[in-house]
Design a protein around this motif. Structure first.
Motif, mmCIF file in Angstrom:
data_model
loop_
_atom_site.group_PDB
_atom_site.id
_atom_site.type_symbol
_atom_site.label_atom_id
_atom_site.label_comp_id
_atom_site.label_asym_id
_atom_site.label_seq_id
_atom_site.Cartn_x
_atom_site.Cartn_y
_atom_site.Cartn_z
ATOM 1 N N GLN A 4 -36.284 30.493 -38.995
ATOM 2 C CA GLN A 4 -36.427 31.854 -38.526
ATOM 3 C C GLN A 4 -35.471 32.745 -39.285
ATOM 4 O O GLN A 4 -34.468 32.308 -39.819
ATOM 5 N N SER A 6 -32.482 35.398 -39.792
ATOM 6 C CA SER A 6 -31.252 35.727 -39.078
ATOM 7 C C SER A 6 -30.978 37.205 -39.117
ATOM 8 O O SER A 6 -31.537 37.949 -39.903
ATOM 9 N N ARG A 92 -28.293 29.381 -31.825
ATOM 10 C CA ARG A 92 -28.247 30.817 -32.085
ATOM 11 C C ARG A 92 -28.431 31.589 -30.795
ATOM 12 O O ARG A 92 -29.355 31.325 -30.021
ATOM 13 N N ALA A 117 -30.415 30.506 -26.708
ATOM 14 C CA ALA A 117 -31.294 31.434 -27.428
ATOM 15 C C ALA A 117 -31.677 32.651 -26.599
ATOM 16 O O ALA A 117 -32.135 33.651 -27.145
ATOM 17 N N THR A 166 -31.595 23.882 -33.078
ATOM 18 C CA THR A 166 -32.804 24.533 -32.592
ATOM 19 C C THR A 166 -33.538 25.156 -33.772
ATOM 20 O O THR A 166 -32.934 25.467 -34.808
ATOM 21 N N ASP A 168 -34.795 28.074 -34.175
ATOM 22 C CA ASP A 168 -34.428 29.447 -34.503
ATOM 23 C C ASP A 168 -33.073 29.546 -35.183
ATOM 24 O O ASP A 168 -32.729 30.585 -35.742
#
Length: 293
Positions: A4, A6, A92, A117, A166, A168
């Protein structure tokens, strides 16, 4: 794992923390070289680290001894003269902060249930990581910690094994580590069949692929071990001797060191070394390295 995007603020924060390190990756020539573990705080690159037998990595910052993956734990580990590498798992927050956390939620380590998250850093920063899983559960809890605090303090002298826990977190973590511009002490850590190793190597990082006792890992082990995008292999302490020997044999054929995790006792260390593992990722830094080899 699909990465994903950032937030720019995280990368910018890390990019301001310039540190000095050496070059990236492992040289095949060092795989067979070994010397007794030095006991000094001279900075190591990964290439230097893997010439030591055994070489130690502080699992979760020494989570058996101090509240895991807190700034306090990493400070205690880094003060020990035989610790030249630390390990960090990363999640994150909802506002893009990369935090030191093995779990995608905070319940186990803090007693308060938040999905990382879905929670902002202002909330996470108020949480305290318990000492109940340490060898001294009466010691104080310590604050939940963000990644850049640890990286900014230690990567100039310690090798840092970093893993996104994870989906993300993967892309922002990759960007953040690139922004640090210190590849020789940066090791991208994931399952051995992760698709991210090639990109990590392209960014100059070394890589550690850990093997689980499942078909997706063992059936392709020869291919994974021969992959130039993977520098080291890992195997869990709970695996059988036969599985460990198999992983070590395939890795050795491809001139790649094997590290066992998480070592917590002298007996586990002795078994790992007897079975041919060169590296020891240990959460028990107070005891394990003190035992005579």
């Amino acid at each position: 794992m699909h990465a994903q995007r950032s937030g720019d603020a995280v990368t910018a924060h890390l990019s301001r923390r310039a540190m000095v390190l050496g070059g990236a990756g492992l040289l095949a020539a060092v795989a067979g070289c070994a010397r007794q573990m030095p006991r000094d705080n001279r900075p190591r690159t990964l290439t230097e680290l893997v010439t030591e037998t055994p070489f130690y990595v502080a699992h979760r910052g020494g989570g058996r001894n101090w509240p895991e993956m807190t700034a306090y734990a990493y400070a205690q580990a880094a003060a020990l003269p035989f610790v030249h590498a630390i390990e960090i798992s990363v999640c994150r927050s909802s506002d893009g902060v990369l935090v030191c956390s093995h779990d995608p939620d905070t319940l186990r380590v803090t007693g308060v249930a938040h999905t990382v998250a879905q929670t902002d850093w202002a909330t996470l920063s108020g949480l305290m990581v318990t000492s109940q899983y340490t060898d001294d559960p009466q010691q104080p809890a310590r604050p939940f910690t963000r990644l850049d605090e640890v990286i900014g303090t230690y990567i100039q002298r310690l090798v840092v094994f970093v893993e996104p826990k994870t989906l993300d977190a993967a892309e922002p973590l990759m960007q953040a580590l690139v922004a640090v511009k210190q590849p020789q002490r940066t090791v991208w850590k994931q399952y051995v069949n992760s698709p991210n190793f090639t990109r990590a190597k392209a960014n100059g990082f070394a890589t550690w692929g850990y093997v689980l006792n499942e078909a997706a890992h063992l059936d392709g082990l020869e291919r994974f071990a021969a992959d130039p995008a993977i520098d080291l292999l890992g195997i869990g302490v709970t695996e059988t001797d036969d599985v460990v020997r198999h992983v070590v044999a395939v890795a050795t054929k491809n001139r790649k060191p094997v590290m066992m995790w998480p070592i917590t006792t002298g007996a586990e260390r002795a078994r790992a070394l007897t079975l041919g593992c060169r590296g020891l990722m240990t959460s028990n830094l107070k005891t394990v390295p003190a035992w005579p080899l």
